[in-house]
Motif scaffolding. Structure first.
Motif, PDB file in Angstrom:
ATOM      1  N   PHE A  98       0.845  -1.192   0.000  1.00  0.00           N
ATOM      2  CA  PHE A  98       0.000   0.000   0.000  1.00  0.00           C
ATOM      3  C   PHE A  98       0.876   1.236   0.000  1.00  0.00           C
ATOM      4  N   SER A  99       0.390   2.287  -0.623  1.00  0.00           N
ATOM      5  CA  SER A  99       1.155   3.533  -0.673  1.00  0.00           C
ATOM      6  C   SER A  99       0.973   4.310   0.626  1.00  0.00           C
ATOM      7  N   THR A 100       1.877   5.258   0.854  1.00  0.00           N
ATOM      8  CA  THR A 100       1.769   6.101   2.049  1.00  0.00           C
ATOM      9  C   THR A 100       0.482   6.907   2.011  1.00  0.00           C
ATOM     10  N   LYS A 101       0.063   7.339   0.813  1.00  0.00           N
ATOM     11  CA  LYS A 101      -1.194   8.092   0.695  1.00  0.00           C
ATOM     12  C   LYS A 101      -2.396   7.231   1.088  1.00  0.00           C
ATOM     13  N   GLU A 102      -2.354   5.960   0.715  1.00  0.00           N
ATOM     14  CA  GLU A 102      -3.437   5.055   1.114  1.00  0.00           C
ATOM     15  C   GLU A 102      -3.451   4.883   2.627  1.00  0.00           C
ATOM     16  N   LEU A 103      -2.279   4.730   3.209  1.00  0.00           N
ATOM     17  CA  LEU A 103      -2.193   4.609   4.663  1.00  0.00           C
ATOM     18  C   LEU A 103      -2.775   5.847   5.330  1.00  0.00           C
ATOM     19  N   GLU A 104      -2.402   7.013   4.844  1.00  0.00           N
ATOM     20  CA  GLU A 104      -2.864   8.262   5.445  1.00  0.00           C
ATOM     21  C   GLU A 104      -4.384   8.370   5.375  1.00  0.00           C
TER      22      GLU A 104
END
Length: 768
Positions: free
Chosen positions: A617-623
């Motif tokens: 998962f991307s950092t943007k998805e995590l955020e």
């Protein structure tokens, strides 16, 4: 309101002032253990106030008959639980004929209790005025030996302050004990024999049903002003009890003391006919070394543990005390010497959860033990599950699964499921995924693949078979769904398509297929042995793959997030910040009906998946997911704050990461969830370690290399930790301006720091 009576100190847990309302909490917090046994910090002398007596032997348990309102097919017949063992620490004390009891004293002053984590001992001191107006000063010290793991030692000193006094020490053994959490008030122990020889005493016992044989033993010697006295004690021997009476007239200002050695020898490690003779050998060794000699060895043993495991924080005493308390209790609970043992959520500090093994070991504890000890310790934890594979298959068969499908128990002592709440026993099946993930995590970190062809692949195949059979095909969705489950968030149970469960099921199947191919190619003889043993066909693997490739994952286009489960958006999504603090914790204030209808999350489901499978998962998805779910999370699971701390640090939200760190590290010290009197949260303490090393330190495995993205809370001046990685001991020292790396042992090593390669050479400090 959290408790706030533990004094900030870098190396000790300190309580000052006697308060009867705190006794049960302190009995948990000041608990001691040595991996083979442990005990709550009960007073040695008699105490008539509210107390939770507990002393426990690793691996000795009882199958308490399950207590449920009505029976369901597949329920375990018994709830196996660690037993409150015969009491060997007791020393009744009387002064001029009056029993010392802090609950009934006229006055208790200068009370101080200290758990010294650096050296591994517990002490107490106080001045007490008894009802007969005799004033005494008392000092005690006790520890459980790391070197002689069946042995504990106590030194108990009394000084009359205002008058001469006749003081009586009455050290005793007592097998007439009960469990705090007994379902039916059954008798757990059968006392076989009570005996004594000189200053030695023994009680031989057997557990009912499980038939563990245990010798509980003691030896005592008394001193006046540190000089040994030769008192021939009066002996009182009963059916479940034996005591020695050492009485002496003591002048005002003189110190009368007793040193008591005691402990347990169990037939888990010795022939049951030899338990008393082994007890005598242990006492001989103890007497030869003496209290001071044993204490010296204790300090050395703990020094060796801290040399590898310590995390040093500069500039924040409460944060420092928190992490050391967590590391200390983990080492008191499990040292990795015995593959038959595991880590219970309460360790040796209480009886909740039965003292059994949960998925916490695989999800939270293995990273700590891999990095702070030899990799064999983590491998022992994996082998524990392999040794229980046949039981896991039996557990699945009881629920209707076939063909070698394995469902590991939610709670176990010997591989059998012994949890008896249906929404957990039958539905919290995600635990299977943690077992598989631990195999992956062990290989990823240690580089040791040998476990998989030797043992791990059989476990993975059993788990993959379970997931394939547990999934159902939905014609409406044209996908495979998993119905009627409970995720890590136990505030939603009997839900459909819990995202975390579905995701880890898919991952398990794909990971198993990948490793079958690798073993077939590189370990042909192991492959053939395993395939013959489990009767695995190509056609069956195709069925697994069909399920994995077509797994359903609930998703909200409106919120652009994966959903906890199908019906999550049917709830009124009111933030935790709008909850009145008087309603917290909700698990102690609300009915389960109200909790289940609420949007509130006990611990992260979706975010737990993002933690395990971060690379997918991307950092943007995590955020996006963090911002959606964290405001709805009440963190009433001990396992929740550490995951959030790691993810907040990754998102560079350091204030939030720091607050979550304090909550996980001081969960018990400050009693966030108002339940510390029941025992400590041992397994979540490994998550505290992860919140520093993986959270602030940013340690990951990338491209088969150690990788770091170091960050530091503004409240800290610096912090450092050590990592054992593939026979390299690496020290990492992180400050606000620079991070230093040093290989303390092992050859040169290439690591990544902020995604840039750095070559480290042995004993050469490298600044970044």
């Amino acid at each position: 309101m959290n408790q706030d009576y533990i004094k900030p100190n870098s190396w000790s847990i300190i309580e000052e002032g006697f308060d009867a309302s705190r006794v049960k909490s302190s009995e948990s917090i000041f608990s001691i253990g040595n991996g083979a046994m442990g005990q709550r910090a009960n007073f040695e002398e008699h105490y008539s106030g509210p107390t939770f007596q507990g002393s426990y032997i690793a691996g000795v348990y009882y199958p308490d008959k399950t207590k449920v309102g009505w029976w369901k097919n597949g329920y375990p017949e018994y709830f196996a639980k660690v037993l409150n063992a015969p009491n060997w620490i007791g020393i009744n004390v009387s002064v001029n004929g009056e029993q010392l009891d802090l609950f009934t004293c006229r006055k208790v002053e200068n009370f101080k209790r200290e758990l010294n984590m650096q050296e591994g001992w517990l002490s107490r001191q106080f001045t007490a005025t008894l009802q007969n107006n005799i004033q005494i000063e008392v000092k005690t010290k006790r520890f459980l030996s790391l070197d002689l793991e069946e042995l504990g030692a106590i030194e108990y000193q009394i000084k009359p302050i205002n008058n001469d006094a006749h003081i009586q020490f009455q050290p005793y053994l007592d097998s007439g004990i009960t469990n705090e959490d007994s379902n039916w008030d059954d008798k757990f122990w059968d006392t076989l024999k009570v005996s004594h020889e000189n200053n030695w005493a023994f009680i031989e016992t057997k557990t009912m049903k499980t038939g563990f044989y245990v010798s509980t033993f003691m030896e005592s010697k008394v001193y006046l002003n540190n000089k040994g006295l030769f008192i021939n004690p009066n002996i009182n021997s009963e059916a479940n009890y034996i005591s020695f009476d050492y009485s002496h007239q003591v002048k005002k200002g003189d110190t009368y003391s007793i040193q008591k050695f005691g402990g347990y020898v169990a037939d888990r490690n010795y022939d049951k006919t030899e338990l008393v003779s082994v007890s005598k050998q242990i006492l001989d060794n103890a007497i030869t070394l003496g209290f001071d000699g044993l204490l010296h060895k204790q300090k050395e043993a703990w020094s060796n543990i801290w040399e590898r495991a310590d995390i040093n924080i500069t500039g924040d005493v409460k944060a420092q005390q928190g992490i050391r308390f967590n590391i200390f209790q983990l080492n008191q609970t499990y040292l990795g010497k015995d593959s038959r043992l595991n880590i219970g959520p309460k360790g040796f500090t209480g009886e909740k959860y039965g003292g059994s093994t949960y998925w916490d070991t695989e999800a939270y504890c293995i990273p700590f033990y891999m990095a702070t000890k030899d990799e064999k310790v983590a491998r022992n934890l994996l082998e524990y599950r392999y040794n229980h594979l046949e039981k896991a298959i039996e557990n699945a068969e009881k629920l209707g699964f076939k063909n070698g499908a394995a469902l590991y128990p939610m709670v176990t002592m010997n591989g059998e499921e012994c949890h008896n709440e249906w929404e957990i026993t039958f539905e919290e099946i995600h635990r299977n995924g943690a077992i598989a993930f631990a195999i992956f995590n062990y290989h990823r970190y240690t580089g040791d693949y040998s476990y998989i062809p030797e043992k791990g692949l059989e476990v993975l195949i059993g788990i993959a078979r379970f997931w394939q059979q547990r999934a159902s095909f939905s014609k409406d969705k044209n996908k495979y769904v998993i119905l009627g489950v409970t995720g890590p968030n136990e505030y939603e149970n009997n839900v459909n398509n819990n995202w975390y469960t579905n995701y880890i099921a898919q991952w398990c199947i794909n990971y198993t297929i990948e490793n079958i191919g690798k073993v077939a190619t590189e370990f042909a003889s192991d492959y053939q042995r395993i395939i013959n043993k489990v009767s695995l066909s190509t056609n069956e693997m195709k069925q697994w793959k069909t399920v994995a490739d077509n797994m359903f994952f609930p998703y909200s286009k409106k919120h652009n997030v994966y959903l906890q489960q199908d019906g999550f958006l049917d709830k009124e999504l009111i933030s935790v910040s709008n909850l009145d603090t008087s309603q917290r914790p909700i698990n102690q204030k609300w009915s389960w009906d109200r909790i289940l209808r609420s949007p509130y999350i006990k611990q992260a489901d979706v975010l737990q998946g993002f933690y395990f499978f971060e690379d997918q998962f991307s950092t943007k998805e995590l955020e996006r997911h963090f911002d959606f779910y964290e405001p709805l999370t009440v963190h009433e699971s001990s396992l929740s704050p550490c995951v959030h701390s790691i993810q907040a640090a990754k998102l560079n939200r350091m204030d939030q990461a720091y607050q979550f760190y304090l909550r996980t590290s001081r969960l018990d010290l400050d009693d966030y969830n108002h339940e510390v009197h029941e025992g400590l949260h041992i397994t979540s303490m490994a998550g505290t370690w992860m919140s520093i090393v993986e959270g602030f330190g940013g340690m990951r495995l990338k491209d088969n290399k150690l990788s770091f993205t170091p960050k530091i809370p503004e409240q800290w001046e610096a912090y450092s930790f050590k990592i054992n990685f593939r026979n390299h001991i690496l020290k990492v020292d992180i400050g606000h301006k620079q991070t230093h790396f040093e290989i303390l042992s092992g050859s040169e090593l290439e690591i990544l720091v902020n995604n840039k390669p750095i070559l480290l050479k042995t004993k050469q400090l490298q600044a970044v």
